[in-house]
Design an enzyme around this catalytic site. Structure first.
Site, short mmCIF file in Angstrom:
data_model
loop_
_atom_site.label_atom_id
_atom_site.label_comp_id
_atom_site.label_asym_id
_atom_site.label_seq_id
_atom_site.Cartn_x
_atom_site.Cartn_y
_atom_site.Cartn_z
N ALA A 1 0.83 -1.21 0.00
CA ALA A 1 0.00 0.00 0.00
C ALA A 1 0.86 1.25 0.00
O ALA A 1 0.60 2.20 -0.75
CB ALA A 1 -0.94 0.00 1.20
N GLU B 1 9.70 4.44 7.04
CA GLU B 1 9.63 3.04 7.44
C GLU B 1 10.35 2.88 8.78
O GLU B 1 11.52 3.25 8.90
CB GLU B 1 10.30 2.15 6.38
CG GLU B 1 10.52 0.71 6.79
CD GLU B 1 9.24 0.01 7.24
OE1 GLU B 1 9.22 -0.49 8.39
OE2 GLU B 1 8.28 -0.03 6.45
N ASN C 1 5.17 -6.67 6.14
CA ASN C 1 4.55 -7.98 5.93
C ASN C 1 4.45 -8.34 4.45
O ASN C 1 4.34 -9.52 4.10
CB ASN C 1 3.14 -8.01 6.53
CG ASN C 1 3.17 -8.30 8.01
OD1 ASN C 1 3.93 -9.13 8.48
ND2 ASN C 1 2.33 -7.61 8.76
N GLY D 1 2.67 -14.28 0.31
CA GLY D 1 2.79 -15.08 -0.90
C GLY D 1 2.66 -14.26 -2.17
O GLY D 1 2.89 -14.77 -3.27
N GLY D 2 2.26 -12.98 -2.03
CA GLY D 2 2.19 -12.10 -3.19
C GLY D 2 0.97 -12.30 -4.08
O GLY D 2 0.86 -11.67 -5.14
N ARG E 1 -11.79 -18.58 5.66
CA ARG E 1 -10.92 -18.71 6.82
C ARG E 1 -11.67 -18.71 8.15
O ARG E 1 -11.28 -19.40 9.09
CB ARG E 1 -9.87 -17.59 6.80
CG ARG E 1 -8.95 -17.71 5.60
CD ARG E 1 -8.10 -16.49 5.39
NE ARG E 1 -7.21 -16.68 4.25
CZ ARG E 1 -6.32 -15.79 3.85
NH1 ARG E 1 -6.19 -14.64 4.50
NH2 ARG E 1 -5.55 -16.03 2.80
N GLU F 1 -4.04 -2.59 5.34
CA GLU F 1 -4.57 -3.23 6.54
C GLU F 1 -4.84 -2.26 7.68
O GLU F 1 -5.57 -2.59 8.62
CB GLU F 1 -3.62 -4.35 7.00
CG GLU F 1 -4.23 -5.30 7.99
CD GLU F 1 -3.30 -6.43 8.39
OE1 GLU F 1 -3.65 -7.17 9.33
OE2 GLU F 1 -2.23 -6.57 7.78
N ILE G 1 -3.94 -8.09 -0.79
CA ILE G 1 -2.90 -7.46 -1.61
C ILE G 1 -3.53 -6.63 -2.71
O ILE G 1 -3.07 -5.52 -3.02
CB ILE G 1 -1.93 -8.52 -2.17
CG1 ILE G 1 -1.20 -9.21 -0.99
CG2 ILE G 1 -0.92 -7.90 -3.12
CD1 ILE G 1 -0.27 -10.32 -1.41
#
Length: 469
Positions: free
Chosen positions: A19, A38, A46, A51-52, A298, A431, A447
């Site tokens: 993001a 950062e 993260n 897994g992209g 999930r 997120e 993502i």
């Protein structure tokens, strides 16, 4: 005491994941000078360890494979999983921009994806697109390369300590800058003034046990999480301090496809989510029976596991690994995923009743041969094969994975304050925001969301006016 040598930028982006870097690129392309902050020494957060995978509607691979998908179908899937807590306008934005964003990744940034499409739990059809290296790292590298080409300034080991707003009384807050502090001992506080705005892209709070327990006391405080260290809520707390609204902070997603036999994210998720769930099965070792559609969302998965009260066993075989493209053989020495030449040895290791195990495998294999699962309704791909020796097993038990709640935003990525009025100059993406996923996030959608709203927030921050509309 603040350092008097203040910096200035049109846009400040806090966070360097999907993001944040998307926002920085978008803002820079809109003509703004950009500084990315950062707090860690390394970039990507993260996003690097993900897994992209991105969720895309309308890709050429879907068309080639004859997959019938639509905006309305993905919206239905997301809102059903989210128990209708989702903001439909935000969801629609993510969905409609999914393929244009995928094109941006591939055509402008050069990110390479596998020539296939996968189906994650809760999705009605295959629509998940995975990078060639099954990692978010290559995507972060591509984003960083583009940001640096555009002249974006990136500061590591620099933590946001305060959001600065105008101090006028009886007016709506307008963001004027940020105070930051490097992580070096005794470092002074520095101020960065902003001409246009700040984009918060700091991720979730899975690793912030205190904040997490404040809003979700039903979760065990010692529950492990899959995120990188220092995944915390300080930027979220600071936004709340200046009047930002939040929603769904109690909606915390547990990942069902992680293993208690390793800390953090580990290797189990790649094997379990790509191979076991799609081409294998999961069973309760106490009964030797399946207990769920392995491709369920999930929340259903974790709720069922917590109901069982102990780890389940995921089982797959070599044909499943070949179909998934995930070769677990190099990682067998970690002892998380185990290899078995016979079902009896697998049953003995995981203390599964052998007769029940044989019956379950035989029954499941008959479903694969029929390409239909009348027991749980699992979608079985045409090229899936019945399970055969050698077998691979892994213990699965939930860990905190994702925080669905966060800052309330609108479709322009503006953070909303009292009365749903935008806090002028404050934007957010990823997120750290709430409203898109509701009670449960579907795999691959995060993502996509980060990239879509990162680009929106960056562009809006670079071009906004001082009067909210």
């Amino acid at each position: 005491m603040a350092d008097t040598s203040n910096a200035i930028a049109d846009v400040v982006v806090v966070g360097s994941g999907f993001a944040g870097l998307s926002a920085a690129i978008s803002a820079s392309q809109a003509g703004a000078s950009v500084i990315v902050l950062e707090k860690e020494n390394s970039l990507g957060g993260n996003s690097v360890v993900s897994g992209g995978t991105v969720t895309v509607v309308g890709s050429p691979i879907q068309a080639r494979e004859g997959i019938q998908d639509s905006f309305s179908l993905l919206k239905s899937d997301m809102c059903q999983a989210g128990q209708q807590r989702n903001n439909p306008r935000l969801v629609q934005q993510v969905i409609e921009q999914s393929y244009p964003t995928f094109e941006w990744l591939t055509n402008e940034l050069g990110v390479k994806f596998k020539d296939r499409v996968d189906q994650y739990g809760g999705h009605s059809v295959p629509r998940n697109h995975t990078p060639e290296d099954v990692s978010g790292a290559a995507m972060i590298t591509a984003l960083l390369t583009k940001a640096k080409q555009l002249g974006v300034e990136i500061r590591t080991q620099t933590r946001l300590s305060k959001l600065l707003v105008n101090s006028q009384r009886d007016t709506h807050p307008i963001l004027t800058g940020v105070e930051v502090q490097t992580t070096k001992p005794s470092a002074p506080i520095q101020q960065i003034n902003v001409n246009q705005g700040v984009v918060l892209a700091t991720g979730g709070f899975s690793g912030d046990t205190g904040f997490r327990q404040q809003y979700a006391p039903h979760l065990p405080p010692n529950l492990d999480h899959t995120n990188v260290p220092n995944t915390s809520a300080e930027a979220l707390v600071e936004a709340i301090r200046i009047g930002a609204q939040c929603l769904d902070l109690d909606q915390i997603q547990l990942a069902p496809w992680v293993s208690p036999d390793e800390t953090g994210y580990g290797i189990a998720p790649l094997f379990a989510s790509y191979t076991v769930l799609a081409y294998g099965l999961a069973l309760d070792p106490a009964t030797g029976k399946r207990f769920i559609n392995e491709l369920a969302d999930r929340k259903r998965w974790t709720d069922k596991l917590l109901e069982i009260g102990h780890p389940c066993i995921g089982i797959a075989d070599a044909a499943g690994m070949q179909n998934s493209g995930i070769d677990i053989e190099p990682d067998l020495d970690r002892g998380v995923v185990k290899k078995f030449e016979t079902l009896s040895s697998l049953a003995s290791t995981y203390q599964i009743p052998l007769e029940k195990l044989n019956q379950t495998i035989s029954r499941y294999n008959s479903f694969v041969e029929q390409h239909q699962d009348p027991e749980f309704g699992k979608f079985i791909r045409d090229y899936a094969k019945p399970l055969s020796s050698p077998f691979y097993g892994v213990r699965l038990w939930p860990k905190v994975h994702y925080t669905m709640g966060g800052l309330k935003i609108d479709v322009r990525g503006r953070v909303l304050g009292k009365g749903d009025r935008p806090i002028i100059g404050l934007y957010a993406a990823g997120e750290v925001t709430g409203g898109i996923h509701g009670a449960c996030r579907l795999g691959g959608c995060a993502i996509t969301e980060c990239l879509v709203f990162g680009r929106i927030a960056g562009r809006e921050a670079a071009t906004h006016t001082q009067v909210p509309s």
